[in-house]
Design a protein around this motif. Structure first.
Motif, PDB file in Angstrom:
ATOM      1  N   THR A 109    -101.584  17.804 -13.545  1.00 47.56           N
ATOM      2  CA  THR A 109    -101.934  16.403 -13.381  1.00 47.56           C
ATOM      3  C   THR A 109    -102.206  16.213 -11.893  1.00 47.56           C
ATOM      4  OG1 THR A 109    -100.373  15.893 -15.120  1.00 47.56           O
ATOM      5  CG2 THR A 109    -101.182  14.043 -13.835  1.00 47.56           C
ATOM      6  N   GLY A 110    -103.362  15.638 -11.572  1.00 45.11           N
ATOM      7  CA  GLY A 110    -103.735  15.600 -10.164  1.00 45.11           C
ATOM      8  C   GLY A 110    -104.103  14.218  -9.678  1.00 45.11           C
ATOM      9  N   TYR A 111    -104.027  14.077  -8.362  1.00 47.87           N
ATOM     10  CA  TYR A 111    -104.466  12.831  -7.724  1.00 47.87           C
ATOM     11  C   TYR A 111    -105.295  13.198  -6.491  1.00 47.87           C
ATOM     12  CZ  TYR A 111    -104.602   8.780  -4.741  1.00 47.87           C
ATOM     13  OH  TYR A 111    -105.060   7.786  -3.926  1.00 47.87           O
ATOM     14  N   ASP A 112    -106.392  12.463  -6.314  1.00 44.76           N
ATOM     15  CA  ASP A 112    -107.203  12.604  -5.107  1.00 44.76           C
ATOM     16  C   ASP A 112    -107.808  11.239  -4.817  1.00 44.76           C
ATOM     17  OD1 ASP A 112    -108.921  15.054  -3.506  1.00 44.76           O
ATOM     18  OD2 ASP A 112    -109.809  13.042  -3.564  1.00 44.76           O
ATOM     19  N   PRO A 113    -107.723  10.759  -3.572  1.00 40.80           N
ATOM     20  CA  PRO A 113    -108.231   9.411  -3.294  1.00 40.80           C
ATOM     21  C   PRO A 113    -109.718   9.259  -3.597  1.00 40.80           C
ATOM     22  CG  PRO A 113    -107.540  10.540  -1.260  1.00 40.80           C
ATOM     23  CD  PRO A 113    -107.079  11.373  -2.407  1.00 40.80           C
ATOM     24  N   CYS A 114    -110.459  10.367  -3.678  1.00 36.70           N
ATOM     25  CA  CYS A 114    -111.900  10.254  -3.922  1.00 36.70           C
ATOM     26  C   CYS A 114    -112.334  10.730  -5.310  1.00 36.70           C
ATOM     27  CB  CYS A 114    -112.668  11.034  -2.858  1.00 36.70           C
ATOM     28  SG  CYS A 114    -113.158   9.996  -1.480  1.00 36.70           S
ATOM     29  N   VAL A 115    -111.365  11.001  -6.184  1.00 34.89           N
ATOM     30  CA  VAL A 115    -111.739  11.416  -7.552  1.00 34.89           C
ATOM     31  C   VAL A 115    -111.147  10.393  -8.518  1.00 34.89           C
ATOM     32  CG1 VAL A 115    -111.665  13.268  -9.266  1.00 34.89           C
ATOM     33  CG2 VAL A 115    -111.703  13.839  -6.822  1.00 34.89           C
ATOM     34  N   PRO A 116    -112.007   9.741  -9.318  1.00 36.52           N
ATOM     35  CA  PRO A 116    -111.513   8.642 -10.166  1.00 36.52           C
ATOM     36  C   PRO A 116    -110.626   9.124 -11.315  1.00 36.52           C
ATOM     37  CG  PRO A 116    -113.824   9.080 -10.601  1.00 36.52           C
ATOM     38  CD  PRO A 116    -113.436   9.955  -9.450  1.00 36.52           C
ATOM     39  N   GLU A 117    -109.716   8.253 -11.706  1.00 37.13           N
ATOM     40  CA  GLU A 117    -108.871   8.541 -12.869  1.00 37.13           C
ATOM     41  C   GLU A 117    -109.773   8.803 -14.085  1.00 37.13           C
ATOM     42  OE1 GLU A 117    -106.221   5.393 -14.119  1.00 37.13           O
ATOM     43  OE2 GLU A 117    -105.085   6.834 -15.303  1.00 37.13           O
ATOM     44  N   GLY A 118    -109.327   9.754 -14.901  1.00 37.37           N
ATOM     45  CA  GLY A 118    -110.101  10.039 -16.113  1.00 37.37           C
ATOM     46  C   GLY A 118    -111.082  11.177 -15.903  1.00 37.37           C
ATOM     47  N   ALA A 119    -111.428  11.448 -14.637  1.00 39.25           N
ATOM     48  CA  ALA A 119    -112.310  12.595 -14.385  1.00 39.25           C
ATOM     49  C   ALA A 119    -111.525  13.842 -14.745  1.00 39.25           C
ATOM     50  CB  ALA A 119    -112.708  12.627 -12.912  1.00 39.25           C
ATOM     51  N   SER A 120    -112.199  14.884 -15.128  1.00 37.44           N
ATOM     52  CA  SER A 120    -111.453  16.118 -15.382  1.00 37.44           C
ATOM     53  C   SER A 120    -112.145  17.287 -14.699  1.00 37.44           C
ATOM     54  CB  SER A 120    -111.270  16.358 -16.873  1.00 37.44           C
ATOM     55  OG  SER A 120    -112.471  16.083 -17.541  1.00 37.44           O
ATOM     56  N   PRO A 121    -111.976  17.349 -13.388  1.00 33.20           N
ATOM     57  CA  PRO A 121    -112.564  18.487 -12.682  1.00 33.20           C
ATOM     58  C   PRO A 121    -111.780  19.738 -13.038  1.00 33.20           C
ATOM     59  CG  PRO A 121    -111.305  17.118 -11.172  1.00 33.20           C
ATOM     60  CD  PRO A 121    -111.206  16.474 -12.525  1.00 33.20           C
ATOM     61  N   GLY A 122    -112.436  20.674 -13.667  1.00 28.39           N
ATOM     62  CA  GLY A 122    -111.751  21.895 -14.100  1.00 28.39           C
ATOM     63  C   GLY A 122    -110.600  21.525 -15.013  1.00 28.39           C
ATOM     64  N   PRO A 123    -109.459  22.163 -14.841  1.00 26.87           N
ATOM     65  CA  PRO A 123    -108.350  21.966 -15.778  1.00 26.87           C
ATOM     66  C   PRO A 123    -107.416  20.812 -15.401  1.00 26.87           C
ATOM     67  CG  PRO A 123    -107.847  23.742 -14.251  1.00 26.87           C
ATOM     68  CD  PRO A 123    -109.186  23.226 -13.853  1.00 26.87           C
TER      69      PRO A 123
ATOM     70  N   PRO B  82    -104.642  12.466   4.798  1.00 30.57           N
ATOM     71  CA  PRO B  82    -103.504  11.974   5.589  1.00 30.57           C
ATOM     72  C   PRO B  82    -102.531  11.131   4.768  1.00 30.57           C
ATOM     73  CG  PRO B  82    -105.571  11.586   6.750  1.00 30.57           C
ATOM     74  CD  PRO B  82    -105.930  12.097   5.384  1.00 30.57           C
ATOM     75  N   GLU B  83    -103.033  10.457   3.728  1.00 33.97           N
ATOM     76  CA  GLU B  83    -102.141   9.575   2.962  1.00 33.97           C
ATOM     77  C   GLU B  83    -101.017  10.339   2.262  1.00 33.97           C
ATOM     78  OE1 GLU B  83    -103.683   8.293  -1.255  1.00 33.97           O
ATOM     79  OE2 GLU B  83    -105.293   7.991   0.174  1.00 33.97           O
ATOM     80  N   PHE B  84    -101.190  11.642   2.040  1.00 35.64           N
ATOM     81  CA  PHE B  84    -100.110  12.413   1.408  1.00 35.64           C
ATOM     82  C   PHE B  84     -98.929  12.550   2.375  1.00 35.64           C
ATOM     83  CE2 PHE B  84    -103.615  14.770  -1.114  1.00 35.64           C
ATOM     84  CZ  PHE B  84    -103.736  13.690  -1.967  1.00 35.64           C
ATOM     85  N   ALA B  85     -99.243  12.670   3.651  1.00 31.80           N
ATOM     86  CA  ALA B  85     -98.172  12.785   4.646  1.00 31.80           C
ATOM     87  C   ALA B  85     -97.415  11.466   4.757  1.00 31.80           C
ATOM     88  CB  ALA B  85     -98.765  13.164   6.005  1.00 31.80           C
ATOM     89  N   ALA B  86     -98.131  10.359   4.526  1.00 31.44           N
ATOM     90  CA  ALA B  86     -97.525   9.041   4.701  1.00 31.44           C
ATOM     91  C   ALA B  86     -96.801   8.537   3.444  1.00 31.44           C
ATOM     92  CB  ALA B  86     -98.619   8.037   5.102  1.00 31.44           C
ATOM     93  N   LEU B  87     -96.812   9.331   2.378  1.00 29.86           N
ATOM     94  CA  LEU B  87     -96.156   8.886   1.135  1.00 29.86           C
ATOM     95  C   LEU B  87     -94.661   8.650   1.340  1.00 29.86           C
ATOM     96  CD1 LEU B  87     -97.674  11.310  -1.540  1.00 29.86           C
ATOM     97  CD2 LEU B  87     -97.849   8.810  -1.513  1.00 29.86           C
ATOM     98  N   ASP B  88     -94.111   7.817   0.469  1.00 28.06           N
ATOM     99  CA  ASP B  88     -92.653   7.644   0.443  1.00 28.06           C
ATOM    100  C   ASP B  88     -92.100   8.799  -0.400  1.00 28.06           C
ATOM    101  OD1 ASP B  88     -90.069   7.031  -0.223  1.00 28.06           O
ATOM    102  OD2 ASP B  88     -90.449   4.881  -0.514  1.00 28.06           O
ATOM    103  N   TRP B  89     -91.600   9.824   0.266  1.00 27.02           N
ATOM    104  CA  TRP B  89     -91.191  11.040  -0.434  1.00 27.02           C
ATOM    105  C   TRP B  89     -89.884  10.850  -1.206  1.00 27.02           C
ATOM    106  CZ3 TRP B  89     -94.029  15.027  -1.954  1.00 27.02           C
ATOM    107  CH2 TRP B  89     -95.320  15.079  -1.431  1.00 27.02           C
TER     108      TRP B  89
END
Ligand code: UGA
Length: 431
Positions: free
Chosen positions: A345-359, A383-390
């Motif tokens: 399950t993946g997240y990318d700020p520039c890839v919309p939900e529902g897209a299925s790039p590869g697996p 950079p937003e991954f570094a700023a996440l509330d871990w």
């Protein structure tokens, strides 16, 4: 500066940036593409690339009338001063660049170019192509100039308007100077040379960057075994001006639409010319190894088997600052994990939900990507991954383990949140 009439063949990220920036500099530009839908959208200033300022320049130039978009070949080429070729040159079957799009444009335009017109090759083409194009054109009254682009995705407009260098190569120096004059106002150092040298500058630069990164990625692996820290090692290296400060960040390997293609193409050229280039071959092999190395770290992080194991993937694009998934190392890692049975399950700020790039099943927040994951893997340096509330992330996962292939995350915060952090090129603290 005298305004010139320019036709740009190809409205991809290079062609469109070239067209919009030349219009911005005051020239009269026609940008041509075979894709009618794309041309219709661009004519309405709808730009689908994630490229800062590009949409703004397209909109401005459409408004001032200095830019228009056309499908196929413009009905009238008779008043064109420069015809830029900015069509794709993908990797062909042998690894060499496939020049069929270049040949196609020439077939469709050669008889219609006015006398005195200059054909300018912007596409990345193998050494010798400018000469071949000159022969294919077979027009004594039309000259050909190589003028490679050095546009980074995500910085293309900035790189065009404030270039670090402009390279023009031709056997006809007057034409090379005419091409150079189009860039008046950008104030960059220039190299004027023969066409073969200009063509090679482009490959030599991209391949050097690829070798630099493969070197750093192997150093990172060495650091892990030697108990050293790649960040400190590269901090020491960066202070040497001969090495340079940029392009020393380790990662899951270099990707995108350029470095992988251009390394293969230069290797193919050197094979053809009977020049052994083991350095370049090793850079490519080292890059393939990085993807396996990251996948191996994820496998180890979950205890040795990925079958049925949920992994949260942060970052899918080939680098931060772009929406481009072409030849993305992130997707290559994902493919390897999926092949071993992982559920991604993946997240990318520039890839919309529902897209299925590869697996990868894409969701709309990093928290959702982390939900019930047995490990998280960071693959793109957003950079937003570094700023996440871990601490909040720790509340989502099944097991708090994170593999950081880019050394992006703030180690102390992530570890304080309870995660075991598996960094790149650093001694494993076992925490
Ligand atoms: C590259 C060149 O940098 C441009 O100069 C060139 O004009 C362009 O190709 C092209 O031929 O058109 P780009 O493909 O946008 O630009 O990508 P880069 O910014 O070069 O990044 C390439 C890869 O190296 C990415 O996967 C990136 O994540 C990786 N990288 C970069 C690292 O892993 N570490 C670094 O320190 C830098």
């Amino acid at each position: 500066m005298a305004a010139r009439r320019i036709a740009v063949m190809g409205a991809g990220y290079v062609g469109l940036t070239t067209a919009a920036c030349f219009a911005h500099l005051g020239h009269q530009v026609t940008c041509v593409d075979v894709d009618a839908k794309r041309v219709a959208a661009l004519s309405e200033a709808e730009v689908d690339q994630h490229e800062p300022r590009l949409a703004e320049l397209v909109e401005e130039s459409l408004r001032t009338g200095r830019l228009r978009f056309v499908v196929g070949v413009p009905a009238n080429l008779s008043d064109v001063d420069f015809l830029f070729l900015a069509v794709p040159t993908p990797t062909g079957e042998s690894g060499a660049a496939d020049l069929s799009a270049v040949a196609d444009v020439l077939t469709r335009t050669r008889e219609r170019l006015p006398a005195g017109c200059v054909v300018v090759i912007k596409s990345t083409v193998p050494v010798g192509t400018t000469m071949r194009v000159t022969n294919l054109l077979a027009r004594r009254d039309v000259t050909v100039v190589a003028n490679p682009e050095f546009l980074r995705e995500g910085h293309a407009v900035e790189d065009f308007l404030h270039p670090q260098r402009i390279v023009v190569g031709s056997e006809d120096e007057a034409s090379a100077l005419r091409v150079l004059s189009l860039y008046a106002g950008t104030d960059a150092p220039t190299v004027i040379t023969g066409s073969a040298s200009a063509e090679l500058v482009k490959y030599a630069s991209n391949c050097f960057l690829a070798m630099k990164l493969s070197y750093v990625n192997t150093l990172a692996e060495l650091c892990e075994q030697a108990g050293a820290d790649i960040e400190d090692v590269t901090a020491g290296m960066r202070l040497d001006e001969r090495i340079g400060a940029a392009f020393l960040d380790p990662g899951p390997g270099w990707g995108g639409s350029c470095l992988p293609k251009d390394t293969k193409a230069l290797l193919s050229t050197s094979d053809t010319l009977d020049v052994d280039f083991p350095l370049l071959r090793a850079a490519i092999d080292t890059n393939t190894h990085q993807v396996r190395r990251v996948a191996g770290k994820v496998r180890d992080a979950v205890g040795g088997s990925l079958r049925g194991v949920r992994i949260g993937v942060l970052g899918l694009t080939f680098k931060a600052g772009t929406d481009d998934l072409r030849d993305s190392p992130a997707l290559a890692v994902a493919e390897l994990l999926a092949a071993e049975g992982a559920e991604l399950t993946g997240y990318d700020p520039c890839v919309p939900e529902g897209a299925s790039p590869g697996p990868v099943r894409v969701v709309d927040t990093p928290q959702r990507a982390a939900r019930d994951a047995s490990a998280i893997v960071v693959l793109t340096e957003w950079p937003e991954f570094a700023a996440l509330d871990w601490t909040q992330m720790a509340g989502q996962v099944r097991h708090p383990v994170v593999v950081d292939s880019r050394d992006l995350l703030p180690a102390e915060k992530v570890q304080a949140a309870g995660f075991r952090l598996i960094a790149t090129g650093k001694p494993d603290t076992g925490t």
